[in-house]
Design an enzyme around this catalytic site. Structure first.
Site, mmCIF file in Angstrom:
data_model
loop_
_atom_site.group_PDB
_atom_site.id
_atom_site.type_symbol
_atom_site.label_atom_id
_atom_site.label_comp_id
_atom_site.label_asym_id
_atom_site.label_seq_id
_atom_site.Cartn_x
_atom_site.Cartn_y
_atom_site.Cartn_z
ATOM 1 N N GLY A 10 0.499 -1.378 0.011
ATOM 2 C CA GLY A 10 0.080 -0.078 -0.009
ATOM 3 C C GLY A 10 0.849 1.344 -0.020
ATOM 4 N N VAL A 81 -2.712 -6.615 -4.105
ATOM 5 C CA VAL A 81 -2.539 -7.455 -3.183
ATOM 6 C C VAL A 81 -3.843 -8.523 -2.855
ATOM 7 C CG1 VAL A 81 -2.115 -8.015 -0.767
ATOM 8 C CG2 VAL A 81 -0.875 -6.200 -1.813
ATOM 9 N N GLU A 170 -16.905 17.511 4.833
ATOM 10 C CA GLU A 170 -16.042 18.053 4.145
ATOM 11 C C GLU A 170 -16.416 18.262 2.537
ATOM 12 O OE1 GLU A 170 -11.668 16.673 4.662
ATOM 13 O OE2 GLU A 170 -11.743 18.362 5.946
HETATM 14 C C1 FAD Z 1 -12.463 12.497 1.727
HETATM 15 C C2 FAD Z 1 -11.587 12.122 2.910
HETATM 16 C C3 FAD Z 1 -11.197 13.112 3.707
HETATM 17 C C4 FAD Z 1 -10.368 12.893 4.626
HETATM 18 N N1 FAD Z 1 -9.723 13.939 5.469
HETATM 19 C C5 FAD Z 1 -8.988 13.785 6.312
HETATM 20 C C6 FAD Z 1 -8.358 14.681 7.056
HETATM 21 O O1 FAD Z 1 -8.620 15.846 6.653
HETATM 22 N N2 FAD Z 1 -7.320 14.391 8.091
HETATM 23 C C7 FAD Z 1 -7.074 13.190 8.354
HETATM 24 O O2 FAD Z 1 -5.968 12.989 9.193
HETATM 25 N N3 FAD Z 1 -7.654 12.200 7.827
HETATM 26 C C8 FAD Z 1 -8.401 12.202 6.974
HETATM 27 N N4 FAD Z 1 -9.152 11.322 6.309
HETATM 28 C C9 FAD Z 1 -8.825 9.802 6.428
HETATM 29 C C10 FAD Z 1 -7.377 9.571 5.953
HETATM 30 O O3 FAD Z 1 -7.363 9.879 4.489
HETATM 31 C C11 FAD Z 1 -7.252 8.042 5.996
HETATM 32 O O4 FAD Z 1 -7.210 7.748 7.595
HETATM 33 C C12 FAD Z 1 -5.752 7.699 5.612
HETATM 34 O O5 FAD Z 1 -5.720 7.979 4.106
HETATM 35 C C13 FAD Z 1 -5.245 6.287 6.150
HETATM 36 O O6 FAD Z 1 -3.997 5.994 5.731
HETATM 37 P P1 FAD Z 1 -3.545 4.582 5.206
HETATM 38 O O7 FAD Z 1 -1.956 4.839 4.668
HETATM 39 O O8 FAD Z 1 -3.973 3.654 5.955
HETATM 40 O O9 FAD Z 1 -4.402 4.231 3.865
HETATM 41 P P2 FAD Z 1 -4.559 4.981 2.557
HETATM 42 O O10 FAD Z 1 -3.930 6.484 2.477
HETATM 43 O O11 FAD Z 1 -5.898 4.933 2.021
HETATM 44 O O12 FAD Z 1 -3.605 4.098 1.451
HETATM 45 C C14 FAD Z 1 -4.117 2.808 1.038
HETATM 46 C C15 FAD Z 1 -3.085 2.647 -0.094
HETATM 47 O O13 FAD Z 1 -3.227 1.325 -0.286
HETATM 48 C C16 FAD Z 1 -3.619 0.753 -1.743
HETATM 49 N N5 FAD Z 1 -4.355 -0.413 -1.754
HETATM 50 C C17 FAD Z 1 -5.393 -0.595 -1.110
HETATM 51 N N6 FAD Z 1 -6.025 -1.826 -1.700
HETATM 52 C C18 FAD Z 1 -4.726 -2.521 -2.336
HETATM 53 C C19 FAD Z 1 -4.657 -3.882 -2.699
HETATM 54 N N7 FAD Z 1 -5.571 -4.683 -2.531
HETATM 55 N N8 FAD Z 1 -3.397 -4.038 -3.281
HETATM 56 C C20 FAD Z 1 -2.490 -2.975 -3.538
HETATM 57 N N9 FAD Z 1 -2.717 -1.538 -3.134
HETATM 58 C C21 FAD Z 1 -4.017 -1.518 -2.498
HETATM 59 C C22 FAD Z 1 -4.421 2.009 -2.281
HETATM 60 O O14 FAD Z 1 -4.382 2.331 -3.712
HETATM 61 C C23 FAD Z 1 -3.751 3.314 -1.212
HETATM 62 O O15 FAD Z 1 -2.790 3.704 -2.300
HETATM 63 C C24 FAD Z 1 -9.806 11.545 5.231
HETATM 64 C C25 FAD Z 1 -10.625 10.445 4.451
HETATM 65 C C26 FAD Z 1 -11.424 10.721 3.260
HETATM 66 C C27 FAD Z 1 -11.912 9.685 2.471
#
Ligand code: FAD
Length: 406
Positions: A10, A81, A170
């Site tokens: 990811g 994945v 938002e």
């Molecule tokens: C519209 C919106 C606004 C938000 N605003 C805020 C904010 O203002 N402040 C804040 O702190 N949080 C905010 N959030 C929450 C925040 O975006 C998430 O908590 C954060 O993105 C989590 O990070 P992560 O690294 O766990 O996952 P993500 O950033 O979601 O990354 C996951 C990655 O894994 C990849 N992936 C997924 N499944 C697979 C697979 N099976 N195989 C290969 N790759 C895969 C995806 O393509 C992605 O690149 C917001 C969320 C949304 C939807």
């Protein structure tokens, strides 16, 4: 001695920041590092609501992985994945398989629809660049179609947003800015357009300071948003939604329902047999999955309880980025043979929610409340700070938000 294989799944906030930190802190002779992601770009999930509303082009949100990751040091694998086979220390991909010695799971979230009939089939979700792009195009298509039909279909102009939490509010804020522009473009009286937010709690932004919630609702209502609080979404049909409030069911005609009321961890985590709580891995203090010395889990796939409130920390980019620091340090320690790992200590610096590009609310250090311009500036500073951390000044200059005064 064979170099250990570090595999990071990811390229979101957690995965990218872990990769970039390991790229700097480990030499190429110390370990082989592989990053796996569905797309060849990283996107800023926290900007997706802007892409969905059409107030920000998605190319601003996505960052080609090769622009940030040094591919001489990191192998990048573009694949999906499917499952982690922990007993064999392998990751099954759609088009192959990888072997790991140390694994980092950072696969983010999926929409949770709680079994509400019709949501999966008929509603949109804001989960990635492609979903966001479809929502933008769909709204625009319906505005364009409105004049092309003999009998006007109000459902084309009614936009329902399910959930008045952070993401829902938002998104509504961006829509409230975008609708007047769309109305001008498609010759539509803006009084005909309805943006309806359906929220099951008695108020939107549950958990936020009541004064800030009131400010947010006033700001959005003054731009035409209708809030239906204390209402449960019961069904999403192709051309309407049904909600229940005070024991009565109400049907609203709409061709656009955007579901923003719940996320869960990526289902790959459950499919891989990790012990989960609410679909997430309740990680140990060193960010490893219980029972595994070689698997770290972070971001929206991990669950950490706030000892003060007894509730899990909400899934945020802020926490995913902070966790990546501990994960990268602990991966390095394992590679270098140190068994005593660092414990993760979250440091919540505050929360800022945008209400469109020119308004926001927030609480920062020591419960200080921010409204309007100050909160907007703070929100853009948070976004810019991340870009600086990820890719330095050049990335900040290319992708940063500098539109402070408009
Ligand atoms: C519209 C919106 C606004 C938000 N605003 C805020 C904010 O203002 N402040 C804040 O702190 N949080 C905010 N959030 C929450 C925040 O975006 C998430 O908590 C954060 O993105 C989590 O990070 P992560 O690294 O766990 O996952 P993500 O950033 O979601 O990354 C996951 C990655 O894994 C990849 N992936 C997924 N499944 C697979 C697979 N099976 N195989 C290969 N790759 C895969 C995806 O393509 C992605 O690149 C917001 C969320 C949304 C939807």
């Amino acid at each position: 001695m064979r170099k250990p294989n570090i595999v990071i799944l990811g390229a979101g906030y957690g995965g990218m920041m872990t990769t970039v930190k390991l790229q700097k802190s480990l030499g190429i002779n110390e370990a082989t590092i592989t990053l796996v992601n569905k797309n060849n770009y990283h996107y800023q999930t926290t900007w997706l609501h802007e892409n969905a509303a059409g107030t920000l082009h998605h190319d601003r949100t996505r960052i080609p992985i090769k622009e940030v990751v040094n591919t001489n040091k990191i192998n990048f694998v573009r694949d999906t994945v499917v499952k982690v086979k922990t007993d064999e220390k392998k990751v099954k991909l759609q088009h192959g398989e990888l072997t790991y010695d140390i694994l980092v799971v950072a696969l983010g979230f999926e929409a949770a629809t709680f079994g509400i009939p019709g949501l999966i089939e008929n509603a949109f979700t804001i989960g990635n660049i492609n979903n966001a792009r479809v929502i933008r195009e769909h709204i625009e298509y319906n505005f364009a179609m409105y004049h092309n039909e003999q009998e006007k279909n109000q459902a084309r102009l009614n936009i329902v947003v399910g959930g008045g939490g952070f993401t829902g509010v938002e998104f509504i804020g961006e829509l409230a800015n975008r609708i007047p522009e769309l109305c001008k473009e498609y010759d539509i009286d803006k009084n005909l357009v309805r943006i309806i937010n359906v929220e099951s709690s008695p108020t939107v932004l549950p958990g936020f300071d009541p004064q800030l919630v009131e400010y947010a609702m006033n700001s959005l209502e003054s731009r035409g948003v209708e809030f239906v609080t204390g209402a449960m979404l019961k069904e999403c049909k192709p051309e309407s939604i049904v909600y229940e409030k005070d024991g009565k069911q109400v049907e609203v005609p709409t061709l656009t329902t955007v579901w923003a009321a719940g996320v869960r961890a990526n289902t790959v985590v459950e499919k891989s047999g990790f012990v989960t709580n609410r679909g997430k891995v309740e990680v140990q203090k060193d960010m490893r999955a219980p029972g595994y010395n070689d698997v770290f889990v972070l971001g929206d796939c991990a669950l950490i309880t706030n000892p003060e409130s007894g509730h899990p920390y909400p899934p945020t980019a802020q926490i995913a980025i902070q966790e990546s620091q501990t994960v990268a340090q602990n991966v390095k320690k394992l590679v270098q043979g140190t068994q005593e790992l660092k414990h993760f200590e979250p440091k919540i610096l505050g929360t800022v929610a945008s209400l469109g590009h020119n308004d926001a609310i927030g609480v920062i250090l020591n419960e200080r409340k921010l409204f309007g311009f100050k909160a907007t500036v703070m929100k853009k500073m948070i976004d810019n700070r991340y870009l600086l951390k990820l890719g330095g000044l050049s990335l900040l200059m290319r992708k940063g938000k500098f539109n402070i005064f408009y």
